[in-house]
Design a protein around this motif. Sequence first.
Motif, PDB file in Angstrom:
ATOM      1  N   LEU A  70      46.062  43.650  43.148  1.00 39.19           N
ATOM      2  CA  LEU A  70      45.008  43.789  42.141  1.00 39.19           C
ATOM      3  C   LEU A  70      44.048  44.923  42.456  1.00 39.19           C
ATOM      4  O   LEU A  70      43.464  45.515  41.547  1.00 39.19           O
ATOM      5  N   THR A  71      43.863  45.236  43.732  1.00 39.93           N
ATOM      6  CA  THR A  71      42.921  46.285  44.110  1.00 39.93           C
ATOM      7  C   THR A  71      43.598  47.313  45.001  1.00 39.93           C
ATOM      8  O   THR A  71      44.664  47.075  45.571  1.00 39.93           O
TER       9      THR A  71
ATOM     10  N   GLY B 142      46.409  47.796  40.656  1.00 37.65           N
ATOM     11  CA  GLY B 142      45.235  48.317  39.979  1.00 37.65           C
ATOM     12  C   GLY B 142      45.007  49.768  40.342  1.00 37.65           C
ATOM     13  O   GLY B 142      45.222  50.185  41.480  1.00 37.65           O
TER      14      GLY B 142
ATOM     15  N   THR C 144      37.866  45.968  41.816  1.00 40.60           N
ATOM     16  CA  THR C 144      38.746  46.877  42.535  1.00 40.60           C
ATOM     17  C   THR C 144      37.962  47.703  43.517  1.00 40.60           C
ATOM     18  O   THR C 144      37.066  47.234  44.192  1.00 40.60           O
TER      19      THR C 144
ATOM     20  N   ASN D 236      36.901  43.113  37.728  1.00 40.02           N
ATOM     21  CA  ASN D 236      37.072  42.432  39.004  1.00 40.02           C
ATOM     22  C   ASN D 236      36.491  43.219  40.138  1.00 40.02           C
ATOM     23  O   ASN D 236      36.232  42.708  41.207  1.00 40.02           O
TER      24      ASN D 236
ATOM     25  N   HIS E  32      37.843  35.206  38.533  1.00 32.57           N
ATOM     26  CA  HIS E  32      39.226  35.498  38.189  1.00 32.57           C
ATOM     27  C   HIS E  32      40.270  34.572  38.801  1.00 32.57           C
ATOM     28  O   HIS E  32      41.385  34.494  38.309  1.00 32.57           O
TER      29      HIS E  32
ATOM     30  N   THR F 279      41.794  48.252  35.883  1.00 29.20           N
ATOM     31  CA  THR F 279      41.077  46.979  36.032  1.00 29.20           C
ATOM     32  C   THR F 279      39.604  47.146  35.676  1.00 29.20           C
ATOM     33  O   THR F 279      38.788  46.272  35.958  1.00 29.20           O
ATOM     34  N   THR F 280      39.254  48.265  35.100  1.00 28.59           N
ATOM     35  CA  THR F 280      37.887  48.491  34.664  1.00 28.59           C
ATOM     36  C   THR F 280      37.893  48.901  33.190  1.00 28.59           C
ATOM     37  O   THR F 280      38.776  49.654  32.756  1.00 28.59           O
TER      38      THR F 280
ATOM     39  N   ASP G  98      39.043  41.767  45.670  1.00 27.58           N
ATOM     40  CA  ASP G  98      38.368  41.479  44.403  1.00 27.58           C
ATOM     41  C   ASP G  98      36.964  40.945  44.656  1.00 27.58           C
ATOM     42  O   ASP G  98      36.788  39.847  45.183  1.00 27.58           O
TER      43      ASP G  98
ATOM     44  N   VAL H  40      39.730  43.094  33.485  1.00 32.84           N
ATOM     45  CA  VAL H  40      41.067  42.790  33.971  1.00 32.84           C
ATOM     46  C   VAL H  40      41.851  42.160  32.830  1.00 32.84           C
ATOM     47  O   VAL H  40      41.382  41.218  32.202  1.00 32.84           O
TER      48      VAL H  40
END
Length: 342
Positions: free
Chosen positions: A76-77, A95, A7, A5, A150, A122-123, A144, A126
């Motif tokens: 998420l990030t 993340g 991040t 994604n 996503h 997230t790498t 993201d 995801v």
Amino acid sequence: MRRANGTRTAAALLTVGLLCTTATACGASDDSGDGETKSTAKASTGADGGDAFPVQVKHSRGTTEVSSAPKRVVALTTMDLDAALSLGVTPVGAGKDPFAPKGISPWLTDELDPAATELFSTTPDVSYEKVAALDPDLILATGDYAIGDHYTQLSKIAPTVAPQKSAAEDSWQTREKQIGSALGRSEDAERQIGVAEAAISASATRHSGLKGKTFSASFGYSPTQIATLASPKDFAVKFLEALGPKVTPSLAGTEKTATKVQPGILSPEQAEKLSADLVVIGFNSPQVRKALEANPAFTEVKKSGTYQAVNSETITLLRNPSILGIPWLLKELDPALAKAAK
């Protein structure tokens, strides 16, 4: 599982040589209400108080309705995590920062309780299963870069807030307002923005000698490539210009080669274009730094003014400023700013 994604790795895209060229701030959701006073990151694990729910947050993928104050937020990030913590909300999951040894950005170390927030990678991909297992009632994905890949799947797990325009183009102020609205803390978001902007202004006043000076900001991606940050739309340029200096004229034209996902590029032999009163440069690794600095052109660069080599975390944050990261960034750059201001 899906493609990464983005991040902060994709947000800065430093280690893969694709630094996104950012644009001016977009408008944020104007949901507002009475916010509570700023609390620390550990003061709350939800978003109690503040704006009246439900709230609707408009973004690049549509509109997300948050029906009640979220209790289980997933960031998420790193940029989403930073904003949530700044508003007194501790996510149940976040993340990892790919540049930090323990997955926590250095400016968030004192803000985040590892026992309260589960960090996940997230790498390169995801894991939707991992996100779903955290049982979120809100997913923050404003940072993201691949939200188009996503969003559909994430929104099946929980209401998801996407970038307002894109992760490359949304300013830190836009992101803070957007997340403040989603968490029901619009007033707190405005207050935090004011505090961060005041810190930048205070630094500019303290180093008033920077006015009329020049700077260059760049990233040594490889022994043969130097990414230049010269576009007036780039957040690194906006940040440094807010402190007083202007982009060195020798970089004029390099910004024209930049795209939304790629800055201008110089060869080592062109390094003299980086010469300025203040030179801020990050390197992908110690080996890349050694190779580039061994080039004769770098001799002139290092003699041109205050030369400040920084790590990937610092140059990434410069390109992607955040509420809690700004004071840390100003502290990291302060010795060089002071020297260049003389």
